[in-house]
Design a protein around this motif. Structure first.
Motif, mmCIF file in Angstrom:
data_model
loop_
_atom_site.group_PDB
_atom_site.id
_atom_site.type_symbol
_atom_site.label_atom_id
_atom_site.label_comp_id
_atom_site.label_asym_id
_atom_site.label_seq_id
_atom_site.Cartn_x
_atom_site.Cartn_y
_atom_site.Cartn_z
ATOM 1 N N GLU A 173 -83.614 -39.791 -36.637
ATOM 2 C CA GLU A 173 -83.747 -40.981 -36.638
ATOM 3 C C GLU A 173 -83.194 -41.768 -38.139
ATOM 4 O O GLU A 173 -82.630 -42.889 -37.745
ATOM 5 C CB GLU A 173 -85.399 -42.469 -36.813
ATOM 6 C CG GLU A 173 -86.361 -41.796 -35.809
ATOM 7 C CD GLU A 173 -87.633 -42.612 -35.933
ATOM 8 O OE1 GLU A 173 -88.013 -43.384 -36.439
ATOM 9 O OE2 GLU A 173 -88.905 -41.895 -35.384
ATOM 10 N N GLU A 176 -79.055 -41.324 -37.297
ATOM 11 C CA GLU A 176 -79.160 -42.956 -36.533
ATOM 12 C C GLU A 176 -78.931 -44.172 -36.634
ATOM 13 O O GLU A 176 -77.876 -44.669 -36.247
ATOM 14 C CB GLU A 176 -79.788 -42.586 -34.944
ATOM 15 C CG GLU A 176 -80.360 -41.614 -33.838
ATOM 16 C CD GLU A 176 -81.062 -41.643 -32.791
ATOM 17 O OE1 GLU A 176 -82.128 -42.122 -33.037
ATOM 18 O OE2 GLU A 176 -80.637 -40.261 -32.196
ATOM 19 N N PHE A 177 -79.767 -44.220 -37.930
ATOM 20 C CA PHE A 177 -79.625 -45.262 -38.357
ATOM 21 C C PHE A 177 -78.299 -45.632 -39.403
ATOM 22 O O PHE A 177 -78.194 -46.601 -39.697
ATOM 23 C CB PHE A 177 -81.260 -45.440 -39.247
ATOM 24 C CG PHE A 177 -81.345 -47.146 -40.236
ATOM 25 C CD1 PHE A 177 -81.404 -48.046 -39.338
ATOM 26 C CD2 PHE A 177 -80.593 -46.818 -41.513
ATOM 27 C CE1 PHE A 177 -81.397 -49.336 -40.288
ATOM 28 C CE2 PHE A 177 -81.201 -48.279 -42.279
ATOM 29 C CZ PHE A 177 -80.882 -49.366 -41.322
ATOM 30 N N ALA A 179 -75.872 -43.738 -39.027
ATOM 31 C CA ALA A 179 -74.200 -43.969 -38.300
ATOM 32 C C ALA A 179 -74.062 -46.011 -38.087
ATOM 33 O O ALA A 179 -72.775 -46.179 -37.877
ATOM 34 C CB ALA A 179 -74.853 -42.931 -37.205
ATOM 35 N N PHE A 180 -75.563 -45.773 -37.206
ATOM 36 C CA PHE A 180 -75.559 -47.264 -36.556
ATOM 37 C C PHE A 180 -74.809 -47.984 -37.638
ATOM 38 O O PHE A 180 -73.891 -49.189 -37.054
ATOM 39 C CB PHE A 180 -77.309 -47.817 -35.761
ATOM 40 C CG PHE A 180 -76.834 -49.091 -35.448
ATOM 41 C CD1 PHE A 180 -76.871 -49.395 -34.099
ATOM 42 C CD2 PHE A 180 -77.136 -50.168 -36.483
ATOM 43 C CE1 PHE A 180 -76.616 -50.557 -33.885
ATOM 44 C CE2 PHE A 180 -77.780 -51.149 -35.966
ATOM 45 C CZ PHE A 180 -77.244 -51.927 -35.051
ATOM 46 N N GLU A 181 -75.503 -48.189 -38.548
ATOM 47 C CA GLU A 181 -74.996 -49.423 -40.138
ATOM 48 C C GLU A 181 -73.646 -48.676 -40.629
ATOM 49 O O GLU A 181 -72.537 -50.214 -40.301
ATOM 50 C CB GLU A 181 -75.802 -49.072 -41.368
ATOM 51 C CG GLU A 181 -77.453 -49.686 -40.709
ATOM 52 C CD GLU A 181 -77.805 -50.074 -40.877
ATOM 53 O OE1 GLU A 181 -77.335 -51.372 -42.559
ATOM 54 O OE2 GLU A 181 -77.626 -51.477 -39.821
ATOM 55 N N GLY A 183 -71.021 -47.957 -37.878
ATOM 56 C CA GLY A 183 -70.108 -48.230 -37.358
ATOM 57 C C GLY A 183 -70.263 -49.463 -37.510
ATOM 58 O O GLY A 183 -69.095 -49.730 -36.793
ATOM 59 N N LYS A 184 -71.490 -50.614 -37.210
ATOM 60 C CA LYS A 184 -70.859 -51.629 -36.818
ATOM 61 C C LYS A 184 -70.788 -52.374 -38.246
ATOM 62 O O LYS A 184 -69.683 -53.220 -38.229
ATOM 63 C CB LYS A 184 -72.753 -52.443 -37.539
ATOM 64 C CG LYS A 184 -72.850 -54.118 -37.589
ATOM 65 C CD LYS A 184 -74.292 -53.760 -37.150
ATOM 66 C CE LYS A 184 -75.475 -54.524 -38.824
ATOM 67 N NZ LYS A 184 -76.599 -54.399 -38.602
ATOM 68 N N ASP A 187 -66.782 -51.757 -37.325
ATOM 69 C CA ASP A 187 -66.105 -52.060 -35.894
ATOM 70 C C ASP A 187 -65.422 -53.384 -36.805
ATOM 71 O O ASP A 187 -64.931 -53.484 -36.221
ATOM 72 C CB ASP A 187 -67.674 -52.538 -35.178
ATOM 73 C CG ASP A 187 -67.544 -50.947 -34.256
ATOM 74 O OD1 ASP A 187 -66.775 -50.513 -34.401
ATOM 75 O OD2 ASP A 187 -68.874 -50.600 -34.052
ATOM 76 N N LYS A 295 -71.958 -49.630 -46.559
ATOM 77 C CA LYS A 295 -71.781 -48.854 -45.639
ATOM 78 C C LYS A 295 -71.116 -47.696 -46.199
ATOM 79 O O LYS A 295 -71.532 -46.147 -45.790
ATOM 80 C CB LYS A 295 -70.372 -49.605 -45.206
ATOM 81 C CG LYS A 295 -69.363 -48.237 -44.146
ATOM 82 C CD LYS A 295 -68.477 -49.119 -44.066
ATOM 83 C CE LYS A 295 -66.807 -48.483 -45.128
ATOM 84 N NZ LYS A 295 -65.820 -49.014 -44.438
ATOM 85 N N LYS A 298 -74.207 -46.263 -47.247
ATOM 86 C CA LYS A 298 -74.553 -45.066 -46.112
ATOM 87 C C LYS A 298 -73.765 -44.001 -45.607
ATOM 88 O O LYS A 298 -74.786 -43.028 -45.014
ATOM 89 C CB LYS A 298 -74.821 -45.775 -44.644
ATOM 90 C CG LYS A 298 -75.657 -47.321 -45.240
ATOM 91 C CD LYS A 298 -76.974 -46.003 -44.668
ATOM 92 C CE LYS A 298 -78.413 -47.098 -45.288
ATOM 93 N NZ LYS A 298 -79.633 -46.668 -45.182
#
Length: 511
Positions: A173, A176-177, A179-181, A183-184, A187, A295, A298
């Motif tokens: 988790e 994933e969190f 990587a999601f942060e 990526g957001k 992007d 970023k 993370k």
């Protein structure tokens, strides 16, 4: 020690000043003369108790750590309690809280009036045993230092290892969190100050049409430019100022038109969408800078998660090594303490015998590891838990323990305050308490209230508390005056010659 005590306006006391000496200081006097009130006021001056005195003040020789307390240390430090509408406390004329002054006093003062179990706390008992061992062998200090260093390091490693194991349980988790942060933010790919630049473009676009209209209308001025120049020539006036102004105006209009023409290629919808994207980052993280910093954080976390197995393996090996070192050192300490326990128990019971108490049972058991090892020292009196023995027996046991501890003390232990510790004791028991207190007085300044001739005679300084009409007074007694006071304690107000003779014998024996 307390070198001077001053009291003003407290119940039957108007004003008194005492200059106590080191050693055993005894207070006697008839019932109701104010002895307990006086003791309470001394404690109040040090923040240990509270009273209604206008002023109570103690001058003490305690060392104050200025860095820790914020109070400058003097040769003599003055602790003071003033009561007007409310209580106020001072050290060296610096206002302090009661909690602060009592905290400082607790390092130097013990009031043996109630069942205070601090002397029987495990850390204190272990410390007494270790000090006795150290006087026979210096190895224990080295072992203790090695143990404590390993124990603290092991504790830190264990905390870190527990944290990693906790993270491991939710590592998927977390990865994933993270990587999601990342990526957001990637992007959107924000640039520092980009939002400010886009807002400025938005403003320019919103006023472009209106500004271009006004410039177009204003361009009519150039159609009459030659007429103005002709008029100035006919007046033989220098027209250069006008030419310069018109050229500057023309350049300004052309620059504005060029800038606005460049905006023709910009899609306003794209600008607005970009501003909204950057705005969402700012709403979440506070600013573009903070979003970029988050970023990077993370990214580091993600790298840490990727390497967590390597880190864990290293910590597991380190924890096992330190655990072994801790256990080995703790075992060595236990062996040394177990070897000293019988000697400690013998000395403690020797004092208890003097104090007319039956033997105490001293034992050692294993407990949870702490900074001083894995040993817990237990003391029972007459096979009875300390919580269940009488107050008189408890306080005599405390005296015996303090006496054992004092045998190896190399410095002053502070102040002991005792209120009628020999109450309800026989003459022999009272003398036994007096002898132990006399020994303790080599290391402590002791204030004691007594109604017994034996303890009173052992005092190295003797104050009589008495009343003159309704006012309480305190007087330091000479040798002859002490004889009279001890004789009064023995026989009451009608002092007999036999009482005087016995009082004199007690005093001379105590010398």
């Amino acid at each position: 020690m307390i070198e001077r005590f001053y009291l003003k306006d407290y119940l039957s006391f108007k004003e008194i000043e005492l200059n106590p000496t080191a050693g055993l200081v005894v207070f006697t006097g008839p019932s109701g003369s104010g002895k307990s009130i006086l003791m309470k006021s001394i404690l109040s001056s040090l923040g240990v108790d509270a009273c209604e005195a206008a002023l109570c003040e103690s001058s003490v020789t305690w060392e104050l750590d200025a860095a820790e307390t914020g109070i400058e240390n003097d040769d003599i430090n003055i602790f003071k309690h003033i009561k007007k509408e409310k209580s106020r406390y001072f050290i060296n004329n610096q206002s302090v809280s009661k909690k602060a002054i009592s905290g400082l006093s607790s390092n130097y003062l013990r009031h043996l009036s109630l069942k205070d179990f601090s002397d029987f706390e495990n850390e204190n008992l272990v410390s007494i045993i270790d000090t006795r061992i150290q006087n026979k062998s210096t190895d224990i200090q080295r072992i203790k230092e090695s143990y404590k260093k390993s124990f603290l390091e092991h504790r830190d490693v264990k905390i870190e290892l527990d944290k990693i194991e906790e993270e491991e349980r939710k590592i998927v988790e977390l990865k994933e969190f993270a990587a999601f942060e990342i990526g957001k933010i990637q992007d959107i790919d924000p640039k520092i100050s980009e939002d400010e630049e886009l807002i400025e473009i938005k403003k320019e676009l919103s006023r472009k049409e209106k500004v271009m209209e006004t410039i177009s209308s204003a361009n009519a001025i150039f159609e009459s430019e030659h007429l103005v120049s002709s008029a100035l020539d006919s007046l033989d006036a220098d027209s250069s100022f006008f030419d310069d102004a018109m050229n500057e105006l023309r350049a300004l209009f052309e620059s504005a038109e060029a800038r606005f023409n460049e905006l023709e290629e910009i899609d306003i919808e794209e600008v607005l969408n970009r501003i909204e994207e950057l705005g969402s980052l700012k709403r979440r993280y506070g600013s573009i800078e903070e979003a970029l910093a988050y970023k990077e954080q993370k990214i580091l976390e993600l790298a840490k998660y990727e390497n967590i197995e390597i880190t864990k393996d290293e910590l597991v090996k380190k924890e096992a090594k330190l655990s072994k070192e801790v256990q080995e050192s703790a075992e060595l300490l236990s062996e040394l303490r177990a070897g000293e326990l019988a000697s400690f128990s013998k000395d403690l019971n020797s004092y208890l015998k003097e104090l007319y108490l039956r033997d105490a049972q001293v034992s050692m058991q294993e407990t949870e590891l702490s900074t001083y090892g894995k040993d817990e020292i237990l003391i029972n009196l007459n096979n009875t838990e300390l919580q269940k023995v009488s107050t008189g027996e408890f306080n005599r046991l405390r005296l015996a323990l303090l006496a054992v501890k004092s045998e190896y003390m190399s410095q002053n232990g502070g102040i002991l305050m005792l209120d009628e510790i020999d109450a309800n004791l026989s003459g022999e028991e009272s003398m036994s308490v007096a002898k132990v207190l006399r020994q303790l007085s080599k290391h402590f300044q002791i204030f004691v209230i007594s109604h017994q001739p034996q303890l009173t005679s052992m005092g190295e300084q003797h104050f009589l508390v008495h009343k003159n009409e309704d006012e309480s007074m305190v007087k330091e007694l000479s040798f002859e005056e002490r004889i009279d006071e001890i004789a009064r304690i023995i026989s009451g107000d009608s002092v007999s010659n036999e009482a005087k003779i016995f009082a004199k014998e007690l005093l001379e024996a105590s010398r």
